[in-house]
Design a protein around this motif. Structure first.
Motif, PDB file in Angstrom:
ATOM      1  N   VAL A  86       0.793 -10.459  -9.012  1.00  0.00           N
ATOM      2  CA  VAL A  86      -0.597  -9.968  -9.329  1.00  0.00           C
ATOM      3  C   VAL A  86      -0.675  -8.463  -9.662  1.00  0.00           C
ATOM      4  N   THR A  87      -1.318  -8.010 -10.526  1.00  0.00           N
ATOM      5  CA  THR A  87      -1.386  -6.545 -10.898  1.00  0.00           C
ATOM      6  C   THR A  87      -2.390  -6.274 -10.008  1.00  0.00           C
ATOM      7  N   CYS A  88      -2.528  -5.075  -9.585  1.00  0.00           N
ATOM      8  CA  CYS A  88      -3.848  -4.429  -8.807  1.00  0.00           C
ATOM      9  C   CYS A  88      -3.312  -2.925  -8.855  1.00  0.00           C
ATOM     10  N   SER A  89      -4.175  -1.889  -9.072  1.00  0.00           N
ATOM     11  CA  SER A  89      -3.951  -0.540  -9.096  1.00  0.00           C
ATOM     12  C   SER A  89      -3.520  -0.225  -7.767  1.00  0.00           C
ATOM     13  N   ALA A  90      -4.166  -0.740  -6.584  1.00  0.00           N
ATOM     14  CA  ALA A  90      -3.842  -0.585  -5.140  1.00  0.00           C
ATOM     15  C   ALA A  90      -3.665   0.995  -4.971  1.00  0.00           C
ATOM     16  N   LEU A  91      -4.224   1.988  -5.409  1.00  0.00           N
ATOM     17  CA  LEU A  91      -3.920   3.307  -5.199  1.00  0.00           C
ATOM     18  C   LEU A  91      -4.012   4.065  -3.966  1.00  0.00           C
ATOM     19  N   LYS A  92      -4.771   3.408  -3.041  1.00  0.00           N
ATOM     20  CA  LYS A  92      -4.783   3.942  -1.780  1.00  0.00           C
ATOM     21  C   LYS A  92      -4.371   2.868  -0.720  1.00  0.00           C
ATOM     22  N   ARG A  93      -3.776   3.526   0.470  1.00  0.00           N
ATOM     23  CA  ARG A  93      -3.094   2.805   1.383  1.00  0.00           C
ATOM     24  C   ARG A  93      -4.292   1.661   2.014  1.00  0.00           C
ATOM     25  N   SER A  94      -5.537   2.181   2.222  1.00  0.00           N
ATOM     26  CA  SER A  94      -6.629   1.061   2.767  1.00  0.00           C
ATOM     27  C   SER A  94      -6.868   0.146   1.712  1.00  0.00           C
ATOM     28  N   TYR A  95      -6.641   0.327   0.618  1.00  0.00           N
ATOM     29  CA  TYR A  95      -6.707  -0.884  -0.397  1.00  0.00           C
ATOM     30  C   TYR A  95      -5.585  -1.905  -0.248  1.00  0.00           C
ATOM     31  N   ARG A  96      -4.217  -1.126  -0.006  1.00  0.00           N
ATOM     32  CA  ARG A  96      -3.289  -1.974   0.182  1.00  0.00           C
ATOM     33  C   ARG A  96      -3.262  -2.928   1.545  1.00  0.00           C
ATOM     34  N   ASP A  97      -3.912  -2.199   2.645  1.00  0.00           N
ATOM     35  CA  ASP A  97      -4.181  -2.807   3.745  1.00  0.00           C
ATOM     36  C   ASP A  97      -5.067  -4.157   3.645  1.00  0.00           C
ATOM     37  N   LEU A  98      -6.070  -3.914   2.830  1.00  0.00           N
ATOM     38  CA  LEU A  98      -6.891  -5.012   2.795  1.00  0.00           C
ATOM     39  C   LEU A  98      -6.242  -6.325   2.023  1.00  0.00           C
ATOM     40  N   LEU A  99      -5.158  -5.986   1.106  1.00  0.00           N
ATOM     41  CA  LEU A  99      -4.460  -7.054   0.296  1.00  0.00           C
ATOM     42  C   LEU A  99      -3.540  -7.586   1.249  1.00  0.00           C
ATOM     43  N   ARG A 100      -3.032  -6.747   2.044  1.00  0.00           N
ATOM     44  CA  ARG A 100      -2.127  -7.251   3.187  1.00  0.00           C
ATOM     45  C   ARG A 100      -2.784  -8.119   4.226  1.00  0.00           C
ATOM     46  N   GLU A 101      -3.893  -8.210   4.224  1.00  0.00           N
ATOM     47  CA  GLU A 101      -4.760  -9.322   4.883  1.00  0.00           C
ATOM     48  C   GLU A 101      -4.582 -10.768   4.351  1.00  0.00           C
ATOM     49  N   ALA A 102      -4.072 -10.815   3.260  1.00  0.00           N
ATOM     50  CA  ALA A 102      -3.851 -12.204   2.685  1.00  0.00           C
ATOM     51  C   ALA A 102      -2.850 -12.912   3.504  1.00  0.00           C
ATOM     52  N   VAL A 147       6.665   4.456   4.211  1.00  0.00           N
ATOM     53  CA  VAL A 147       7.861   3.672   4.668  1.00  0.00           C
ATOM     54  C   VAL A 147       7.644   2.549   5.367  1.00  0.00           C
ATOM     55  N   ASP A 148       6.547   2.596   6.126  1.00  0.00           N
ATOM     56  CA  ASP A 148       6.154   1.135   6.913  1.00  0.00           C
ATOM     57  C   ASP A 148       5.641   0.125   5.806  1.00  0.00           C
ATOM     58  N   GLU A 149       5.372   0.258   4.701  1.00  0.00           N
ATOM     59  CA  GLU A 149       4.872  -0.661   3.585  1.00  0.00           C
ATOM     60  C   GLU A 149       6.075  -1.364   2.919  1.00  0.00           C
ATOM     61  N   ASP A 150       5.596  -2.652   2.948  1.00  0.00           N
ATOM     62  CA  ASP A 150       6.752  -3.553   2.191  1.00  0.00           C
ATOM     63  C   ASP A 150       6.621  -3.528   0.801  1.00  0.00           C
ATOM     64  N   GLY A 151       7.589  -2.599   0.055  1.00  0.00           N
ATOM     65  CA  GLY A 151       7.479  -2.362  -0.950  1.00  0.00           C
ATOM     66  C   GLY A 151       8.522  -1.697  -1.670  1.00  0.00           C
ATOM     67  N   ILE A 152       8.630  -1.443  -2.917  1.00  0.00           N
ATOM     68  CA  ILE A 152       9.639  -0.674  -3.607  1.00  0.00           C
ATOM     69  C   ILE A 152       8.855  -0.034  -4.771  1.00  0.00           C
ATOM     70  N   VAL A 153       9.634   1.208  -5.244  1.00  0.00           N
ATOM     71  CA  VAL A 153       8.968   1.996  -6.376  1.00  0.00           C
ATOM     72  C   VAL A 153      10.112   2.031  -7.500  1.00  0.00           C
ATOM     73  N   VAL A 154       9.463   1.909  -8.676  1.00  0.00           N
ATOM     74  CA  VAL A 154      10.166   1.859  -9.775  1.00  0.00           C
ATOM     75  C   VAL A 154       9.773   2.515 -10.884  1.00  0.00           C
ATOM     76  N   SER A 155      10.296   3.491 -11.335  1.00  0.00           N
ATOM     77  CA  SER A 155      10.123   4.314 -12.534  1.00  0.00           C
ATOM     78  C   SER A 155      10.077   3.563 -13.681  1.00  0.00           C
ATOM     79  N   VAL A 156       9.126   3.709 -14.607  1.00  0.00           N
ATOM     80  CA  VAL A 156       8.724   3.082 -15.738  1.00  0.00           C
ATOM     81  C   VAL A 156       9.244   3.724 -17.037  1.00  0.00           C
TER      82      VAL A 156
END
Length: 180
Positions: A86-102, A147-156
């Motif tokens: 899914v695409t989602c800007s998820a710009l803030k940690r708090s937004y990502r925290d909400l998505l992680r509740e899935a 660092v504690d978030e499950d993810g990667i960073v990729v340059s476009v």
């Protein structure tokens, strides 16, 4: 990772500011993995779209129900036994925290680019409600993955197929048999 985590459905959230290439990257990942794909913009209520079209940035109150609906879609797909992209800007940690509740393992693919590159991309795309004038607010709001978030960073700053290939390698996910 525990056995339970390995058996859980996974959701890749392709994130970053508007115009960074979320849709292209997410569609490529979904195709290579043969996972269902959703575009977060389709979860926005009409009021959010109208607000952005008028050049007004969304605030946290605007985003909360939108993020909750994405989280709920991820959970519904996971309950059906499907991993997702899914695409989602998820710009803030708090937004990502909400998505992680899935009810899935939520992993982030954070796409990065310079504001200049993204601005040039946004200026040439058609049929999208997000105006270039909101780009600064997107970059101002962006909180990098921690660092504690499950993810990667990729340059476009690579061709789109290389961005997808880089993300797949970093995530260590198996391709769908028909994609290999």
């Amino acid at each position: 990772m525990t056995d339970t985590q390995m058996d859980r459905a996974t959701s890749l959230v392709v994130m970053g500011p508007a115009g960074v290439g979320k849709t292209t990257t997410a569609a490529g990942l979904a195709e290579m993995l043969a996972w269902p794909y959703a575009e977060a913009d389709e979860f926005h209520p009409a009021a959010n779209i109208a607000k952005m079209e008028s050049g007004t940035p969304l605030d946290d109150a605007d985003r909360a129900p939108w993020l909750a609906s994405i989280r709920d879609w991820i959970s519904a797909e996971a309950h059906a036994g499907r991993s997702t992209v899914v695409t989602c800007s998820a710009l803030k940690r708090s937004y990502r925290d909400l998505l992680r509740e899935a009810d899935a393992r939520v992993r982030f693919v954070c796409l990065t680019a310079t504001p200049d590159l993204v601005g040039r991309r946004m200026a040439t795309r058609q049929g999208h409600f997000m105006p270039v004038s909101l780009l600064k607010s997107q970059f101002d709001t962006l909180e990098p993955l921690q660092v504690d978030e499950d993810g990667i960073v990729v340059s476009v700053d690579l061709p789109a197929d290389e961005v997808v290939a880089t993300a797949l390698r970093a995530l260590r996910l198996k391709l769908a048999p028909e994609a290999g």
